[in-house]
Design an enzyme around this catalytic site. Structure first.
Site, PDB file in Angstrom:
ATOM      1  N   GLY A   4       0.906  -1.289  -0.161  1.00  0.00           N
ATOM      2  CA  GLY A   4       0.048   0.143  -0.035  1.00  0.00           C
ATOM      3  C   GLY A   4       0.762   1.140  -0.002  1.00  0.00           C
ATOM      4  O   GLY A   4       0.288   2.174  -0.514  1.00  0.00           O
ATOM      5  N   GLN A  31      -7.548   1.223   4.341  1.00  0.00           N
ATOM      6  CA  GLN A  31      -8.590   0.742   5.691  1.00  0.00           C
ATOM      7  C   GLN A  31      -9.724   0.582   5.001  1.00  0.00           C
ATOM      8  O   GLN A  31     -10.598  -0.036   5.665  1.00  0.00           O
ATOM      9  CB  GLN A  31      -8.321   1.713   6.507  1.00  0.00           C
ATOM     10  CG  GLN A  31      -7.214   1.918   7.447  1.00  0.00           C
ATOM     11  CD  GLN A  31      -6.758   0.437   8.308  1.00  0.00           C
ATOM     12  OE1 GLN A  31      -7.668  -0.169   8.657  1.00  0.00           O
ATOM     13  NE2 GLN A  31      -5.431   0.289   8.581  1.00  0.00           N
ATOM     14  N   HIS A  86      -2.878  -6.832   2.733  1.00  0.00           N
ATOM     15  CA  HIS A  86      -2.969  -7.681   3.978  1.00  0.00           C
ATOM     16  C   HIS A  86      -3.995  -6.778   5.183  1.00  0.00           C
ATOM     17  O   HIS A  86      -3.966  -7.348   6.159  1.00  0.00           O
ATOM     18  CB  HIS A  86      -1.378  -7.786   4.469  1.00  0.00           C
ATOM     19  CG  HIS A  86      -0.961  -6.265   5.170  1.00  0.00           C
ATOM     20  ND1 HIS A  86      -0.927  -5.839   6.377  1.00  0.00           N
ATOM     21  CD2 HIS A  86      -0.454  -5.388   4.287  1.00  0.00           C
ATOM     22  CE1 HIS A  86      -0.444  -4.764   6.639  1.00  0.00           C
ATOM     23  NE2 HIS A  86      -0.070  -4.407   5.366  1.00  0.00           N
ATOM     24  N   SER A 116      -4.001  -2.228   0.053  1.00  0.00           N
ATOM     25  CA  SER A 116      -3.177  -3.273   0.323  1.00  0.00           C
ATOM     26  C   SER A 116      -3.593  -4.763   0.986  1.00  0.00           C
ATOM     27  O   SER A 116      -4.556  -4.478   1.709  1.00  0.00           O
ATOM     28  CB  SER A 116      -2.464  -2.575   1.527  1.00  0.00           C
ATOM     29  OG  SER A 116      -1.503  -3.573   2.206  1.00  0.00           O
ATOM     30  N   CYS A 123       6.023   4.669  22.856  1.00  0.00           N
ATOM     31  CA  CYS A 123       7.286   3.572  22.618  1.00  0.00           C
ATOM     32  C   CYS A 123       6.956   2.580  21.617  1.00  0.00           C
ATOM     33  O   CYS A 123       7.705   2.231  20.815  1.00  0.00           O
ATOM     34  CB  CYS A 123       7.341   2.936  23.841  1.00  0.00           C
ATOM     35  SG  CYS A 123       7.431   3.905  25.283  1.00  0.00           S
ATOM     36  N   THR A 158       9.635  -8.717 -11.693  1.00  0.00           N
ATOM     37  CA  THR A 158       8.876  -9.835 -11.931  1.00  0.00           C
ATOM     38  C   THR A 158       7.532  -9.790 -10.855  1.00  0.00           C
ATOM     39  O   THR A 158       7.823  -9.763  -9.763  1.00  0.00           O
ATOM     40  CB  THR A 158       9.764 -11.154 -11.817  1.00  0.00           C
ATOM     41  OG1 THR A 158      10.938 -10.940 -12.512  1.00  0.00           O
ATOM     42  CG2 THR A 158       8.776 -12.236 -12.229  1.00  0.00           C
ATOM     43  N   ASN A 215      -6.563   5.004   9.515  1.00  0.00           N
ATOM     44  CA  ASN A 215      -5.930   3.768  10.219  1.00  0.00           C
ATOM     45  C   ASN A 215      -6.030   3.750  11.825  1.00  0.00           C
ATOM     46  O   ASN A 215      -6.065   2.507  12.258  1.00  0.00           O
ATOM     47  CB  ASN A 215      -4.758   3.553   9.724  1.00  0.00           C
ATOM     48  CG  ASN A 215      -3.794   4.388   9.583  1.00  0.00           C
ATOM     49  OD1 ASN A 215      -3.889   5.434   9.122  1.00  0.00           O
ATOM     50  ND2 ASN A 215      -2.798   4.351  10.215  1.00  0.00           N
TER      51      ASN A 215
HETATM   52  C1  PLP Z   1      -1.420  -0.199   6.174  1.00  0.00           C
HETATM   53  C2  PLP Z   1      -1.841   1.003   5.653  1.00  0.00           C
HETATM   54  C3  PLP Z   1      -0.952   1.552   4.698  1.00  0.00           C
HETATM   55  C4  PLP Z   1       0.689   0.914   4.373  1.00  0.00           C
HETATM   56  O1  PLP Z   1       0.113  -0.330   3.532  1.00  0.00           O
HETATM   57  P1  PLP Z   1       1.408  -1.379   3.430  1.00  0.00           P
HETATM   58  O2  PLP Z   1       0.819  -2.364   2.401  1.00  0.00           O
HETATM   59  O3  PLP Z   1       1.622  -1.910   5.086  1.00  0.00           O
HETATM   60  O4  PLP Z   1       2.401  -0.563   3.023  1.00  0.00           O
HETATM   61  C5  PLP Z   1      -1.253   2.957   3.860  1.00  0.00           C
HETATM   62  N1  PLP Z   1      -2.189   3.493   4.095  1.00  0.00           N
HETATM   63  C6  PLP Z   1      -3.081   3.113   5.339  1.00  0.00           C
HETATM   64  C7  PLP Z   1      -4.164   3.853   5.791  1.00  0.00           C
HETATM   65  C8  PLP Z   1      -2.659   1.844   5.903  1.00  0.00           C
HETATM   66  O5  PLP Z   1      -3.727   1.617   7.034  1.00  0.00           O
END
Ligand code: PLP
Length: 398
Positions: free
Chosen positions: A71, A180, A202, A200, A325, A238, A152
């Site tokens: 992302g 998000q 994940h 993204s 932290c 790739t 996020n």
């Molecule tokens: C997690 C996140 C990203 C970054 O995505 P990655 O795939 O971890 O680099 C960017 N923007 C928001 C709002 C996110 O929650």
């Protein structure tokens, strides 16, 4: 002990659908999609099917989807591309908000050093910016507006369609970091006037290390990664075939269940919020209604977020805090400061991000645990004693 993963805004566990989708492209069709023999051609076909599937989730066309490494990369490429297109016309002003993800803010910092003028809009205390404020900030030299879809940390949803309409009317490119939101909220790039959008995998039960950028046809992208002719020459390297196929499967699955999951999550989230609302001298961060269905974020007075996380971890609850932290810096979350939380309160934040598999029992266990931990930490805190003795003023009411 119960184990509860309540940090879905940080990353999600891969769904079975996403895992199953990727295996054949690791075991059987492992060929390079640029090669001509069949294991490569199978990979190529799967790649293009994934592109069509991702596009369909946003009412886009397949050729408007570019796969990226994450992302963050999609955000970088969208912003850099708009900046390069802008500067060619002498337009070097960009509008964004104070509570974007660092993938956006740090890219804007880089452009600022190059001489771009960056306006970061203030965010209201409810965690929302308005289309009117965006409109008022647009100048003749504005080349890009980039406003995140859903935050996020605090989960608040921005008026994307209205902001998009303002940008369209004024002829300014509009990008949204929808990391998000994708797979969790209905997104239609045409109806919502979105020119560029980042996602993204994940964050919607797909694998880590793969993302995508939607760029409306006609927008010429600038490479962030130079190399071969992959992704129509706009992103060398790739293709990560297995993860791209998996991302598409995860997204398709998430989009097919959006309403069902949102309904379940909203009920659970509201139960969680109602329970945590009972803790004195604490407050929900962000709008109660305009927020993603899976997010509850609170600030509690007299608490260090870090200590709260460790104690909750001991109770099997995994969650996060926008505090010091954890993020490796001494500054509290820029998001909480942006919505006007004072430093000392911003340090005591707690983000719980659930999913549709939570039960009411899980929620009640979280409520009981957080209530207990907050009380325990306050009892030990000299800062809290000052509040109780009236030596310091309270920020929140009881
Ligand atoms: C997690 C996140 C990203 C970054 O995505 P990655 O795939 O971890 O680099 C960017 N923007 C928001 C709002 C996110 O929650």
């Amino acid at each position: 002990m119960k184990i509860i993963y309540a940090d879905n805004a940080a990353t999600t566990k891969m769904s079975r659908v996403a895992i199953d989708a990727m295996l054949p492209y690791m075991e059987e069709y492992y060929g390079n999609p640029s090669s001509l023999y069949s294991v490569g051609q199978k990979a190529k076909e799967a790649l293009e099917q994934a592109r069509a599937d991702v596009a369909a989730c946003f009412n886009a066309e397949a050729r408007e989807i570019y796969f990226t490494g994450c992302g963050t990369e999609a955000d970088n490429q969208a912003i850099i591309s708009a900046a390069r297109l802008g500067e060619r016309k002498g337009k070097k002003h960009i509008i964004s908000t104070a509570f974007e993800h660092h993938a956006v803010l740090h890219t804007l910092d880089k452009l600022k050093k190059e001489g771009f003028d960056i306006t970061l809009l203030d965010v209201h205390s409810n965690g929302i910016v308005t289309a009117e404020e965006v409109a008022a900030a647009i100048r003749p030299d504005t080349c890009l507006v980039t406003v995140m879809y859903a935050n996020n940390e605090i989960g608040t949803i921005q008026p994307i369609k209205e902001i998009g309409a303002v940008c369209k009317e004024k002829g300014v490119l509009f990008h949204t970091d929808a990391v998000q939101a994708a797979g969790h909220l209905h997104i239609d790039v045409k109806d919502q006037n979105i020119d560029m959008l980042s996602i993204s995998a994940h964050k919607f039960y797909g694998p880590k290390g793969v993302g995508a950028l939607y760029a409306r046809k006609g927008i010429i992208l600038t490479n962030v990664i130079e190399g071969g002719a992959q992704e129509r020459g706009k992103r060398g390297g790739t293709e990560n075939v297995a993860e791209i196929v998996s991302m598409a499967a995860a997204l398709k699955d998430a989009c097919a269940h959006i309403d069902e999951y949102a309904e379940k999550e909203t009920k659970l989230r509201d139960r969680l919020i109602a329970g945590l609302d009972k803790i004195p001298y604490g407050e929900l961060n962000g709008d109660r209604v305009h927020r993603v269905p899976n997010n509850a974020n609170f600030c509690f007075e007299g608490i260090e977020g870090e200590s709260m996380l460790l104690m909750l971890d001991d109770k099997g609850i995994m969650c996060s805090s926008g505090s010091a932290c954890t993020s490796g810096s001494l500054d509290p979350s820029h998001v909480l400061l942006a919505i006007g939380r004072p430093h000392e309160v911003a340090h005591g934040s707690l983000r719980l991000s659930i999913n549709e598999q939570f039960t009411e029992e899980d929620i009640d266990y979280i409520i009981a645990s957080v209530t207990e931990v907050v009380q325990y930490l306050r009892d030990m805190s000299p800062f809290w004693r000052d509040l109780v003795n009236g030596k310091r003023p309270h920020v929140f009411s009881e």
